[in-house]
Each structure stands twice: as C-alpha cells, then as structure tokens.
Design a protein around this motif. Structure first.
Motif, PDB file in Angstrom:
ATOM      1  N   GLN A 111     -11.936  -3.291  -1.442  1.00 22.84           N
ATOM      2  CA  GLN A 111     -11.735  -1.867  -1.696  1.00 22.84           C
ATOM      3  C   GLN A 111     -10.278  -1.449  -1.438  1.00 22.84           C
ATOM      4  O   GLN A 111      -9.564  -2.101  -0.684  1.00 22.84           O
ATOM      5  CB  GLN A 111     -12.662  -1.056  -0.796  1.00 22.84           C
ATOM      6  N   PRO A 112      -9.863  -0.342  -2.054  1.00 20.33           N
ATOM      7  CA  PRO A 112      -8.513   0.154  -1.828  1.00 20.33           C
ATOM      8  C   PRO A 112      -8.294   0.439  -0.333  1.00 20.33           C
ATOM      9  O   PRO A 112      -9.270   0.788   0.334  1.00 20.33           O
ATOM     10  CB  PRO A 112      -8.479   1.462  -2.618  1.00 20.33           C
ATOM     11  N   PRO A 113      -7.098   0.292   0.149  1.00 12.90           N
ATOM     12  CA  PRO A 113      -5.862  -0.003  -0.584  1.00 12.90           C
ATOM     13  C   PRO A 113      -5.530  -1.477  -0.663  1.00 12.90           C
ATOM     14  O   PRO A 113      -4.393  -1.815  -0.991  1.00 12.90           O
ATOM     15  CB  PRO A 113      -4.820   0.731   0.264  1.00 12.90           C
ATOM     16  N   ARG A 165      -2.978  14.279 -11.811  1.00 14.09           N
ATOM     17  CA  ARG A 165      -2.442  14.617 -13.129  1.00 14.09           C
ATOM     18  C   ARG A 165      -2.613  16.092 -13.482  1.00 14.09           C
ATOM     19  O   ARG A 165      -2.996  16.439 -14.596  1.00 14.09           O
ATOM     20  CB  ARG A 165      -3.062  13.728 -14.202  1.00 14.09           C
ATOM     21  N   ILE A 223     -12.498   4.427   1.592  1.00 14.77           N
ATOM     22  CA  ILE A 223     -12.961   5.052   0.343  1.00 14.77           C
ATOM     23  C   ILE A 223     -14.348   4.512  -0.001  1.00 14.77           C
ATOM     24  O   ILE A 223     -14.542   3.302  -0.128  1.00 14.77           O
ATOM     25  CB  ILE A 223     -11.978   4.775  -0.803  1.00 14.77           C
ATOM     26  N   THR A 234       0.825  -1.216   0.000  1.00 14.87           N
ATOM     27  CA  THR A 234       0.000   0.000   0.000  1.00 14.87           C
ATOM     28  C   THR A 234       0.858   1.265   0.000  1.00 14.87           C
ATOM     29  O   THR A 234       0.318   2.371  -0.020  1.00 14.87           O
ATOM     30  CB  THR A 234      -0.929   0.041   1.228  1.00 14.87           C
ATOM     31  N   ALA A 249      -0.967  12.813  -8.476  1.00 12.43           N
ATOM     32  CA  ALA A 249      -1.886  11.689  -8.693  1.00 12.43           C
ATOM     33  C   ALA A 249      -3.084  12.125  -9.532  1.00 12.43           C
ATOM     34  O   ALA A 249      -3.622  11.346 -10.313  1.00 12.43           O
ATOM     35  CB  ALA A 249      -2.361  11.139  -7.355  1.00 12.43           C
ATOM     36  N   ALA A 293     -17.057   4.079  -2.674  1.00 12.68           N
ATOM     37  CA  ALA A 293     -17.069   4.132  -4.143  1.00 12.68           C
ATOM     38  C   ALA A 293     -18.146   5.085  -4.653  1.00 12.68           C
ATOM     39  O   ALA A 293     -17.909   5.885  -5.550  1.00 12.68           O
ATOM     40  CB  ALA A 293     -17.287   2.731  -4.707  1.00 12.68           C
ATOM     41  N   LEU A 314      -2.774  11.085 -19.346  1.00 15.60           N
ATOM     42  CA  LEU A 314      -1.766  10.141 -19.836  1.00 15.60           C
ATOM     43  C   LEU A 314      -1.992   9.807 -21.303  1.00 15.60           C
ATOM     44  O   LEU A 314      -1.051   9.687 -22.085  1.00 15.60           O
ATOM     45  CB  LEU A 314      -1.859   8.869 -18.985  1.00 15.60           C
ATOM     46  N   GLY A 321     -15.145  -2.726  -9.435  1.00 11.59           N
ATOM     47  CA  GLY A 321     -15.222  -1.830  -8.280  1.00 11.59           C
ATOM     48  C   GLY A 321     -16.168  -2.328  -7.216  1.00 11.59           C
ATOM     49  O   GLY A 321     -16.525  -1.603  -6.287  1.00 11.59           O
ATOM     50  N   PHE A 367      -5.180  -2.018 -16.792  1.00 10.62           N
ATOM     51  CA  PHE A 367      -5.765  -1.818 -18.120  1.00 10.62           C
ATOM     52  C   PHE A 367      -6.002  -0.338 -18.401  1.00 10.62           C
ATOM     53  O   PHE A 367      -5.885   0.113 -19.538  1.00 10.62           O
ATOM     54  CB  PHE A 367      -7.057  -2.609 -18.265  1.00 10.62           C
ATOM     55  N   THR A 368      -6.329   0.421 -17.362  1.00  7.02           N
ATOM     56  CA  THR A 368      -6.525   1.865 -17.562  1.00  7.02           C
ATOM     57  C   THR A 368      -5.247   2.519 -18.072  1.00  7.02           C
ATOM     58  O   THR A 368      -5.279   3.441 -18.875  1.00  7.02           O
ATOM     59  CB  THR A 368      -6.942   2.524 -16.228  1.00  7.02           C
ATOM     60  N   ASN A 369      -4.123   2.012 -17.596  1.00  3.65           N
ATOM     61  CA  ASN A 369      -2.844   2.645 -17.935  1.00  3.65           C
ATOM     62  C   ASN A 369      -1.975   1.783 -18.851  1.00  3.65           C
ATOM     63  O   ASN A 369      -0.766   1.982 -18.923  1.00  3.65           O
ATOM     64  CB  ASN A 369      -2.073   2.947 -16.641  1.00  3.65           C
ATOM     65  N   ILE A 370      -2.617   0.834 -19.546  1.00  2.18           N
ATOM     66  CA  ILE A 370      -1.811  -0.164 -20.266  1.00  2.18           C
ATOM     67  C   ILE A 370      -0.999   0.465 -21.408  1.00  2.18           C
ATOM     68  O   ILE A 370       0.094  -0.008 -21.723  1.00  2.18           O
ATOM     69  CB  ILE A 370      -2.713  -1.313 -20.787  1.00  2.18           C
ATOM     70  N   GLN A 427      -5.825   8.673   1.597  1.00  2.00           N
ATOM     71  CA  GLN A 427      -5.919   7.525   2.502  1.00  2.00           C
ATOM     72  C   GLN A 427      -4.537   7.162   3.050  1.00  2.00           C
ATOM     73  O   GLN A 427      -4.359   6.937   4.258  1.00  2.00           O
ATOM     74  CB  GLN A 427      -6.512   6.347   1.721  1.00  2.00           C
ATOM     75  N   GLN A 462      -6.922   7.626  -2.798  1.00  3.51           N
ATOM     76  CA  GLN A 462      -5.969   6.648  -2.251  1.00  3.51           C
ATOM     77  C   GLN A 462      -4.733   7.337  -1.683  1.00  3.51           C
ATOM     78  O   GLN A 462      -4.164   6.876  -0.692  1.00  3.51           O
ATOM     79  CB  GLN A 462      -5.588   5.639  -3.334  1.00  3.51           C
ATOM     80  N   VAL A 463      -4.326   8.439  -2.300  1.00  2.15           N
ATOM     81  CA  VAL A 463      -3.188   9.189  -1.748  1.00  2.15           C
ATOM     82  C   VAL A 463      -3.581   9.779  -0.387  1.00  2.15           C
ATOM     83  O   VAL A 463      -2.815   9.700   0.584  1.00  2.15           O
ATOM     84  CB  VAL A 463      -2.752  10.308  -2.721  1.00  2.15           C
ATOM     85  N   LYS A 509      -3.138   7.734   6.892  1.00  3.01           N
ATOM     86  CA  LYS A 509      -2.729   6.526   7.618  1.00  3.01           C
ATOM     87  C   LYS A 509      -1.473   6.815   8.428  1.00  3.01           C
ATOM     88  O   LYS A 509      -1.294   6.307   9.543  1.00  3.01           O
ATOM     89  CB  LYS A 509      -2.465   5.404   6.602  1.00  3.01           C
ATOM     90  N   GLN A 561      -9.120   5.665 -21.637  1.00  3.68           N
ATOM     91  CA  GLN A 561      -8.779   5.467 -23.040  1.00  3.68           C
ATOM     92  C   GLN A 561      -9.986   5.387 -23.959  1.00  3.68           C
ATOM     93  O   GLN A 561      -9.879   5.692 -25.139  1.00  3.68           O
ATOM     94  CB  GLN A 561      -7.957   4.199 -23.159  1.00  3.68           C
ATOM     95  N   SER A 576      -0.012   2.917 -11.044  1.00  3.02           N
ATOM     96  CA  SER A 576      -0.282   4.343 -11.305  1.00  3.02           C
ATOM     97  C   SER A 576      -0.055   5.216 -10.074  1.00  3.02           C
ATOM     98  O   SER A 576      -0.047   6.439 -10.182  1.00  3.02           O
ATOM     99  CB  SER A 576      -1.708   4.520 -11.797  1.00  3.02           C
ATOM    100  N   LEU A 577       0.095   4.603  -8.912  1.00  4.82           N
ATOM    101  CA  LEU A 577       0.395   5.390  -7.708  1.00  4.82           C
ATOM    102  C   LEU A 577       1.798   5.094  -7.194  1.00  4.82           C
ATOM    103  O   LEU A 577       2.139   5.442  -6.062  1.00  4.82           O
ATOM    104  CB  LEU A 577      -0.644   5.118  -6.618  1.00  4.82           C
TER     105      LEU A 577
END
Lengths: 311, 502
Positions: free
Chosen positions: A242-244, B299, B380, A61, B297, B382, B242, A238, A256-259, B368, B365-366, B372, B222, A82-83
C-alpha cells in the motif's frame, strides 16, 4: 543373520556424488557467459535494493505536487509521477519490495513444497494420498482467483502478498519433489541404505534431499521473476503493498493512468521488470542446461517460458 | 449520444439516488419551478406553474398550473390532482404506488418537512400547506430537487412497482427504451408545452441516446474519455481533469470545466475517536494538512478553495470572514505535544470511493505525507469498511465529498446529531448547531438566515472536526458541433444543449 549397526550405515557414501555435484554445478555454471552475466545482473539488483537509501537521489515518498508528471531532467532523471515523486528513486526502492516479496515467497514455497513432496513420495500410504489431493485441489484453483480471494480475506500487506504467492506455488513444488522422490527412492543407493537399517531421516536428509533438490533449482530460479510479476500485478490492482511504499506494480498503475500526459512513470518499472525477469530466466535456463545436458538444443521458446512463469 | 453514465437503475422522482439534478431525469420530469441553466445565479422561475404565491404567514403556497400540459405516453393532461399526488407521495403521506409496502416510502420526505397536505381548489389550482414555515421548499424542493418534480398519478397507478423503470413526466424528452446498464433512448416529446424555452432551453435534438454502465463498474480516468475520443459519443462529463486538459486544444472537441460550486471536498476528523476526541489533536491535524497541495492533487483550481461549508456562490449563508488555514507544521507539533500525543497512527479512507470524484487516492497520499511531517502515521485503507461511517469513533480520517443544493439548510444539514452514523463522517455533534439548523429551516428573513448559517459555520470551525478544502469541478468534453450547457452547479442539462457550426 548379520546385523549391521547404524554406525556402519552412517559411514556409507551419500548417494552418487551428491556433495561433489554442487561443486561441479558451480564450476560448469561459471564457464557459461550467460550464467555469469545473469548472476551478475541479479547480484547488482540485490545490491541496488540493499543500498537503495544510499543510491536513490530522493526520498521515494517525498511529495511535491507542484512538479508532478515532469519530464526527465537533471534533477529527475526519469521524471516525476502524479504526485511529484522522483520516478528513479521509486524504481530503485521498488526493487526492495520486489525482492522482499518474490524471494521469500518462492523459496518459502519451495521449502514447504519440497518437505511435503519428499514426505509424500518417500512415506507413501495415506499421507501421500492426502497430500496429493491437497496439491491437486490448490492447483485446480486459478492462481489469480485464489490470490484475490485470499488477499480480500487477509487484507493487503507485504506479508499477505508473500503468503498468497507462496501458497500458489507450494503444490507445484510439492508435486515435482514427490515425483523426483518416487524415482530416487527406488535407485540402488537408497534401497541399500534402507536395507542397511538407516533411519528415514537419514535417507531423506542425506541421500534423497541432495539428489532431488538441485534438479529443481532451475524451476525455482525461473519462478522468481514470475513471482515479481505476480506481485506487481496484485499491486497494480490495489491488492499488493500500500502507499506510500514504492512498488513497481503501483508505479505501473499510476503511470498508466497518466500515460497520455507523461509516459515516464512506466519506464522505470518496465525496464526493471524486463531486466530482472530476463536475468532470472537466463540463469534458470543455464541451470537447466548444466544439470541436464541432454536437454540442450531443446530450448523452449520465450513465450512458453513466459507462460510458465506467468501462471 | 451521451455517456457513459452510471445507471442508477431507478428513475423514480422520490427513490432515485442521483445527485441533484442528474441527467437524464431532469429532461424527462419537470417541477412547478426551475432554475434556468447556464447561469451562476440561483433565481428560480416558474415552469409548470403559471403562478405560485406564498401566504404572509409562510405556511401555504397557492399555485396555478399552465393549462394544456401533457404527460408522456398518452397519460393525459397535467392537473392539480397530479401535483397533490406527487407532493403527498414525496412527503410519504401516501404510498409510493397502490399496494406498496408500508416501509417502501419516499427517500426524500425531508424535502417536505411538516407538509400537512395539498388541497386541490380547481383543475389547475391548489394550495400546499405546512404546519410551520419551511423555507427550503422554495429554494430546493420546488425548483431543484427531483422530489419536487410532478409525476402522473395515472402512470404510477398503472406501472406500480415498475414505475421506477418507466418514468413518465411532462418534460421535453420522453423515454423510448431502457436497457439496464446498457443504454437509454430519449425522444423529443411531440406534445411538449414549450415552457422551458422561456428559461433558455433549446430542446435541440430529436433523439438522445445515453450509454449506461453499472455505477460500480463505471471506470475512471482515460477509459471514460475513450468513447468521445473514438467518436462514439457526442458528450461526456465527470472525466479526468488531465484527460480533458490534453484534449482541450483538439479542434474536434470543446472542453468544459464548470465549477460545481455547491459541492464540497473536505477532510473529516473523527471527533469520537479515542485520541481525536481531544480537540487539540484535531486542530493539529488541521494545521498540518496543506490544503493548496491537496487541491492540486485533487485537480481542482486554486479559485475553488473552500473555507467553510457554504460557498460564496450562495447569497444566503456565505461566511466571508471564515478563517483560511495555512499549513503550520510547528503549531501542529506544539498542539500534539500539549495533548501529550506521540506515535499516533490513524487510518484514512474515502467512503464509497467508486462515486467519489476527483482523485481521492492522490489526496489521501498527500495527507499521509503531510501528517508524517508532524509524526502521525497514516494508513490508507483502500476500501473503507461500513463501520467507518456507521460507528462513531471507529474511523480516523475520512476524505469525502458532498453534492450540494442552493440553500444553506441543505449545505449544513449533514453535520447535525441526527446524521451521526449516516453522513456526519466526523461524528461531530453540537446541540446549539442542531437547534440553529432547525431555525434555519423555519426562518424566512434572508438576513436572519444568513446570520444563523454563519453562526453554524463558526460552531463547526470551533469543533475542528471538518476541514473544508474546495468546491468541485465537472470536467467534460463535447464534439465541437455540440455545445453543452450546465446548471448553476455544473450539472449538464441535455435539453439546454444545442448545435453549433463545427
């Protein structure tokens, strides 16, 4: 009319070699290289999951946006996401989630399905009719729609995902076990037990259960990878963990978003899913061939197996 | 061909929900004034008005229209009667259309605060009167907001309830066809008066096809880039940073990254939350978050960093001395200890995530991860439940973005008491702030307005309920033969687009 005391019935043998079948099964399995290899791979992945905090090079994380989407390097063998999180560490930790969800979901569903199926098949009557209607109703719902609806109601969490995957599997197991139970309850030893006055619990627990359940271990083994893929799919949408939390589905979604910028985000989870799915499929197939030698040579194609496992 | 765009489904000047001033409306309608595109300065020029003068007391604006301006679809010449109808309709003084229900009124009556009415003094002249001065009328309503655009009274009366699907303006392009969530076709208006060319517009294309998608289904990432990559469309904006970066060096395309200087990204800390009510906890969170990391993050470039609600691009209201909060984990921990807070868990969400630009999931997430480090567990969510915004105290943290307008009155409006449960995400309220906001609307002297706006931002800063992170950036691509032009807030203006040799 002679009365046979229950104590006498308790001493009758438990079906046709029920206890020895397990030993025989293990012995046959161990002689098959494919079974040994797949078992070793599964055990290795379980070990990987258990020892993730020791094995993973980084906290999965830990965010470092400045190094995001980096290519593989000495520091990050599978690059970063991506992070800026380490892809290898996230893949290793992802195995925990995969197994934490898939194993309880499949085995929990199997236990519930087996109990309900055996009760329906053995007791028959109204209980059988009600359970069959319930099983058929659940089966008639497309699993994805059922899963999405339940997760929307329950909210995404590990427990919810286990429940949703499990509830989709229960009717399949219930149906299978019921069919096996119907067949077994009419064979000689079970009839004899009943005639000798054995209790329902004894007939079910001592005779039917050991003879019905091992036949279905094949199905269970083959459903584990399906459950892992289902979990990854829900996470991809989703609706899973959940994250993280590190999860293969979440990694695939992000990857896939950043592929186009970096393909490395999907490499770890894809490889892990392929290896684990293949291992469970091969183990399941070995189990089936061992338990039902007559089916050897009637191997189903990979696609049909995948279809079976990707409800 | 342009797109895909979110289909607002409503193309009325006073009931649409587009951010200011969104294509394609700004090519169909026109106002008395306009801000020329392609410039970062906000200097309004006359468009439909030949002249417009403010009375010395600031209560009246006398206008004279260009003569001979025609409405689309043969609805005749623009007259002062149309201006009167448009403004009184926008102000909610007359029904949206003949027979409209009483509660079916303009969404933007606030753009005409205290308007008493418009008096027609001639075929092309009139007087707009207010009960008290309302400065944003000059900076927002007349040159910028869709509510200031002029509609044809005859067209509204003819189309009635369906006027929102049949936009009739005086602009350089008229609507030819509209298929909801599918496409819209615009054609260059043959009888256009040509006034926008004095402001630098080109009106270069005979027809413009817009690919539309439902707002809720407009994908991100994309998928948005695919139509332009495949050659299906000539221009697309609000793309992923990106994706644009990857295609920036491709000779087939021209990449755009105009700053949306008036738009803001911010973290709202619910000031009515049982624990966050303690200002020390809010201050601790402000110290704990890493704005630079958040912006990365999200962008947006470091140059877009925002320290308070009003950006430096606005001459009036910018607070140059606003404190720049850098991450200080030790201070955050001390503040939490002083507040006696331990094992705090907070939810974070983005209201209306489908229209939140940037990368809200990455940002959350950053945050979060940042929190922490000071012992605050962040979950988070959704999809933010409505209560997160509508019920003060029900949320924890909200990551939001607002679209802006070129006046501090607008930029600071969303943090007033009246906005609790609506846009005031942090549920922060300060009576002095509300009072100053009223003053900001009626004060005409720019120096005094600046002082008021800065004072308001100081109050916000003291409240520690909002942490401003950055302005926005609109990432776009066009085919190399088309050059896109954006207004001062990074919004594309189709009638300014032109062709270049590729």
């Amino acid at each position: 009319m002679a009365v046979i005391k229950p104590s006498v019935a308790r001493d009758l043998p438990a079906g046709p070699g029920a206890q020895s079948r397990v030993r025989e099964l293990l012995s046959k399995l161990s002689s098959r290289p494919s079974a040994a290899i797949s078992t070793a791979v599964i055990l290795a992945l379980i070990l990987l999951a258990l020892l993730a905090p020791v094995i993973a090079p980084y906290d999965p994380t830990h965010i470092d946006v400045y190094t995001r989407l980096s290519a593989p390097s000495v520091q990050h063998w599978l690059g970063t996401d991506s992070l800026g999180r380490d892809n290898l560490s996230r893949t290793i930790y992802g195995s925990r989630v995969a197994l934490e969800i898939a194993l309880p979901a499949v085995f929990g569903a199997f236990v519930v399905g087996a109990v309900l199926g055996m009760l329906a098949g053995y007791l028959r009557g109204w209980l059988d009719r009600v359970l069959v209607v319930v099983f058929d109703t659940l089966i008639s719902f497309p699993a994805v729609i059922l899963g999405l609806a339940l997760l929307t109601l329950l909210g995404p969490s590990v427990g919810s995902v286990i429940f949703v995957i499990g509830i989709a599997l229960v009717p399949y197991y219930g149906r299978l076990v019921r069919a096996q139970t119907l067949a077994q309850r009419e064979v000689g030893y079970a009839k004899t037990e009943r005639a000798l006055g054995a209790s329902r619990r004894r007939v079910l627990g001592r005779h039917l259960f050991p003879n019905v359940v091992p036949e279905l271990l094949t199905v269970v083994a083959m459903d584990v990878p399906g459950a892992i893929v289902d979990e990854a799919g829900l996470a991809f949408l989703g609706l899973g963990v959940q994250p993280p939390t590190s999860d293969w589905g979440v990694m695939l979604g992000d990857g896939f978003t950043n592929i186009a910028a970096s393909p490395w985000g999907v490499v770890g989870p894809i490889l892990a899913l392929i290896v684990l799915t293949a291992a469970f499929l091969v183990l399941g197939e070995s189990l089936r061939d061992t338990l039902d030698p007559g089916r050897q040579g009637k191997r189903r194609g990979l696609l049909s197996r995948l279809r079976r496992n990707h409800r | 061909m342009v797109g895909p765009l979110g289909d607002g489904g409503n193309y009325d000047t006073v009931t649409n929900l587009f951010d200011y001033p969104q294509m394609p409306l700004s090519s169909i309608y026109e106002g008395l004034m306009a801000y020329p595109s392609g410039q970062s300065r906000w200097a309004a020029r006359n468009l439909l008005a030949r002249s417009i003068e403010k009375s010395p007391d600031g209560l009246a604006y006398r206008f004279v229209l260009r003569a001979g301006v025609q409405f689309h679809r043969g609805f005749g010449e623009l007259t002062a009667e149309d201006v009167k109808y448009s403004f009184e309709r926008a102000a909610g003084l007359v029904p949206l259309y003949p027979g409209a229900a009483k509660d079916n009124t303009s969404f933007y009556a606030a753009d005409f605060s205290d308007l008493t009415g418009v008096t027609v003094t001639g075929r092309y002249s009139g007087e707009i009167r207010f009960r008290k001065p309302f400065v944003p009328f000059e900076t927002i309503t007349l040159p910028f907001a869709s509510s200031g655009w002029i509609v044809s009274r005859k067209a509204i009366e003819k189309y009635g309830a369906s006027a929102s699907q049949n936009p009739v303006g005086t602009g350089p392009y008229e609507l030819v066809s509209y298929s909801p969530n599918s496409h819209m076709k615009l054609r260059r208006f043959a009888h256009y008066h040509g006034g926008n060319q004095e402001l630098g517009a080109h009106n270069a294309f005979d027809e413009i096809d817009l690919v539309l998608a439902p707002n809720s289904a407009r994908s991100s990432g994309q998928a948005l880039t695919v139509p332009i990559e495949s050659g299906e469309v000539d221009f697309a904006d609000t793309l992923g940073a990106l994706d644009v970066q990857l295609l920036a060096d491709d000779p087939r395309f021209t990449a755009y990254r105009p700053k949306q200087a008036l738009n803001s990204y911010f973290l709202a800390i619910d000031a009515q939350h049982p624990v966050l009510r303690d200002i020390r906890v809010r201050q601790a969170i402000r110290c704990a978050v890493d704005i630079e990391e958040i912006n990365l993050a999200n962008r947006v470039p470091p140059s877009s960093r925002l320290k308070a609600a009003v950006a430096r691009e606005l001459d009036v209201g910018y607070w140059p001395e606003a404190p720049s909060y850098e991450r200080d984990v030790g201070k955050a921990r001390r503040l939490l200890a002083q507040a006696g807070v331990r094992d705090l868990s907070l939810p974070i969400a983005t209201p209306n995530i489908s229209i939140t630009t940037g990368d809200p999931n990455a940002v959350m997430q950053v945050i979060q991860s940042n929190l922490k480090d000071v012992g605050i567990a962040v979950e988070i969510i959704a999809t933010a439940p409505d209560s997160f915004v509508s019920q003060p105290g029900a949320a924890g943290l909200l990551w939001g973005n607002f679209a802006g307008a070129p006046d501090p009155y607008f930029q600071l409006e969303w943090f007033t008491h009246d906005q609790l449960g609506v846009w005031n995400y942090a549920s922060w309220s300060e009576p002095e702030y509300d009072h100053l906001h009223d003053q900001l609307g009626t004060t005409t002297d720019p120096r005094q307005r600046k002082e008021i706006a800065v004072r308001m931002q100081r109050l916000m800063d003291s409240g520690s309920a909002y942490v401003f992170a950055s302005q926005a950036v609109n990432f776009g691509l066009s085919k190399s033969g088309v050059r896109a032009v954006f207004d001062g807030n990074g919004n594309p203006q189709l009638h300014y687009f032109y062709r270049v040799a590729s």
